[in-house]
Design a protein around this motif. Sequence first.
Motif, mmCIF file in Angstrom:
data_model
loop_
_atom_site.group_PDB
_atom_site.id
_atom_site.type_symbol
_atom_site.label_atom_id
_atom_site.label_comp_id
_atom_site.label_asym_id
_atom_site.label_seq_id
_atom_site.Cartn_x
_atom_site.Cartn_y
_atom_site.Cartn_z
ATOM 1 N N ASN A 97 0.853 -1.178 0.000
ATOM 2 C CA ASN A 97 0.000 0.000 0.000
ATOM 3 C C ASN A 97 0.901 1.244 0.000
ATOM 4 N N PRO A 98 0.793 2.107 -1.026
ATOM 5 C CA PRO A 98 1.738 3.232 -1.143
ATOM 6 C C PRO A 98 1.287 4.517 -0.450
ATOM 7 N N TYR A 99 0.236 4.455 0.375
ATOM 8 C CA TYR A 99 -0.296 5.691 0.961
ATOM 9 C C TYR A 99 0.742 6.400 1.824
ATOM 10 N N ASP A 100 1.584 5.613 2.533
ATOM 11 C CA ASP A 100 2.593 6.262 3.376
ATOM 12 C C ASP A 100 3.631 6.989 2.536
ATOM 13 N N ARG A 101 3.844 6.522 1.274
ATOM 14 C CA ARG A 101 4.749 7.238 0.377
ATOM 15 C C ARG A 101 4.194 8.633 0.077
ATOM 16 N N LEU A 102 2.877 8.691 -0.158
ATOM 17 C CA LEU A 102 2.229 9.989 -0.357
ATOM 18 C C LEU A 102 2.406 10.857 0.874
ATOM 19 N N GLY A 103 2.237 10.266 2.053
ATOM 20 C CA GLY A 103 2.371 11.027 3.290
ATOM 21 C C GLY A 103 3.743 11.633 3.457
ATOM 22 N N HIS A 104 4.783 10.877 3.119
ATOM 23 C CA HIS A 104 6.134 11.400 3.299
ATOM 24 C C HIS A 104 6.524 12.378 2.186
ATOM 25 N N PHE A 105 5.957 12.208 0.997
ATOM 26 C CA PHE A 105 6.145 13.223 -0.038
ATOM 27 C C PHE A 105 5.536 14.543 0.433
ATOM 28 N N ALA A 106 4.313 14.466 0.991
ATOM 29 C CA ALA A 106 3.664 15.664 1.525
ATOM 30 C C ALA A 106 4.442 16.251 2.690
ATOM 31 N N GLN A 107 5.157 15.393 3.426
ATOM 32 C CA GLN A 107 5.954 15.852 4.570
ATOM 33 C C GLN A 107 7.081 16.786 4.127
ATOM 34 N N GLY A 108 7.464 16.711 2.867
ATOM 35 C CA GLY A 108 8.420 17.664 2.325
ATOM 36 C C GLY A 108 7.735 18.763 1.549
ATOM 37 N N PHE A 109 6.689 18.416 0.795
ATOM 38 C CA PHE A 109 6.014 19.350 -0.105
ATOM 39 C C PHE A 109 5.366 20.506 0.655
ATOM 40 N N VAL A 110 4.646 20.196 1.719
ATOM 41 C CA VAL A 110 3.918 21.242 2.453
ATOM 42 C C VAL A 110 4.833 22.060 3.375
ATOM 43 N N PRO A 111 5.668 21.422 4.218
ATOM 44 C CA PRO A 111 6.551 22.216 5.071
ATOM 45 C C PRO A 111 7.504 23.125 4.297
ATOM 46 N N ALA A 112 7.796 22.786 3.035
ATOM 47 C CA ALA A 112 8.679 23.654 2.247
ATOM 48 C C ALA A 112 8.091 25.054 2.130
ATOM 49 N N ILE A 113 6.787 25.143 1.871
ATOM 50 C CA ILE A 113 6.151 26.457 1.752
ATOM 51 C C ILE A 113 5.998 27.103 3.120
ATOM 52 N N LEU A 114 5.756 26.297 4.152
ATOM 53 C CA LEU A 114 5.668 26.846 5.510
ATOM 54 C C LEU A 114 7.002 27.456 5.929
ATOM 55 N N VAL A 115 8.081 26.710 5.749
ATOM 56 C CA VAL A 115 9.406 27.217 6.112
ATOM 57 C C VAL A 115 9.758 28.425 5.259
ATOM 58 N N ARG A 116 9.443 28.364 3.979
ATOM 59 C CA ARG A 116 9.740 29.491 3.087
ATOM 60 C C ARG A 116 9.006 30.747 3.536
ATOM 61 N N GLU A 117 7.741 30.590 3.916
ATOM 62 C CA GLU A 117 6.953 31.746 4.347
ATOM 63 C C GLU A 117 7.539 32.365 5.616
ATOM 64 N N ILE A 118 7.927 31.540 6.560
ATOM 65 C CA ILE A 118 8.503 32.048 7.804
ATOM 66 C C ILE A 118 9.820 32.779 7.532
ATOM 67 N N LEU A 119 10.668 32.181 6.700
ATOM 68 C CA LEU A 119 11.979 32.778 6.433
ATOM 69 C C LEU A 119 11.855 34.088 5.654
ATOM 70 N N VAL A 120 10.952 34.128 4.681
ATOM 71 C CA VAL A 120 10.794 35.352 3.890
ATOM 72 C C VAL A 120 10.247 36.486 4.746
ATOM 73 N N ARG A 121 9.325 36.164 5.651
ATOM 74 C CA ARG A 121 8.660 37.209 6.419
ATOM 75 C C ARG A 121 9.357 37.538 7.737
ATOM 76 N N ARG A 122 10.225 36.651 8.224
ATOM 77 C CA ARG A 122 10.812 36.870 9.539
ATOM 78 C C ARG A 122 12.343 36.791 9.543
#
Length: 210
Positions: A97-122
């Motif tokens: 079942n590859p669902y956990d692969r999706l989860g770990h891809f998202a674990q990089g995909f989503v935090p990338a924008i979160l970290v980027r937003e924090i760094l750009v603004r702060r």
Amino acid sequence: MPRVRSILPQALLGLVLVALVVSGIRPYDRLTWLLETVWVIVGVPVVLLTWRRFPLTTLLCCLLAGHALILIVGGHYSYARTPLGDWVRDLLDLSRNPYDRLGHFAQGFVPAILVREILVRRSPLGGSRWLAPLVVCACLAFSAFFEMIEWWAAVAGGSAADDFLATQGDVWDTQWDMFLALIGAITSLALLSRLHERELSAFTPPAPAR
């Protein structure tokens, strides 16, 4: 459009909260549900408490809500037993079942924008050529830390933590998890940086290129 931007975060919050409550009704395993959804349970109050001082872009709100739903579904069924993952496994004739692969891809995909937003603004990194590499490094570091959490859970819980680990017999599962988070972070920056920059312009003045 401004009205949509003001309503959308509230609608996404309501969707996530409803999904979280529903997922907690007779999950496959209560401990697994808690371990998988704890990031949502903790994250939602953090966003609400910091919203006045640090409102998030619409893009980031959508990404966080999507990631929360991935975690919630995985928590309810366990990652190795999600119906969506079973369907993909059968469709592509996969061995797991590859669902956990999706989860770990998202674990990089989503935090990338979160970290980027924090760094750009702060931080002074807005417009810097170091911004993207540091974002990717932060996401990979978080992924490695999450693998340590899984290790500690396995040590503390023994076989009771098997559903949380979701290795499904793959001896390279840890390496795959971190690799997919890395690919997710790089893909996110490649696809969404320009859109993110446009949304960030409402919060920060344009920074000179360095």
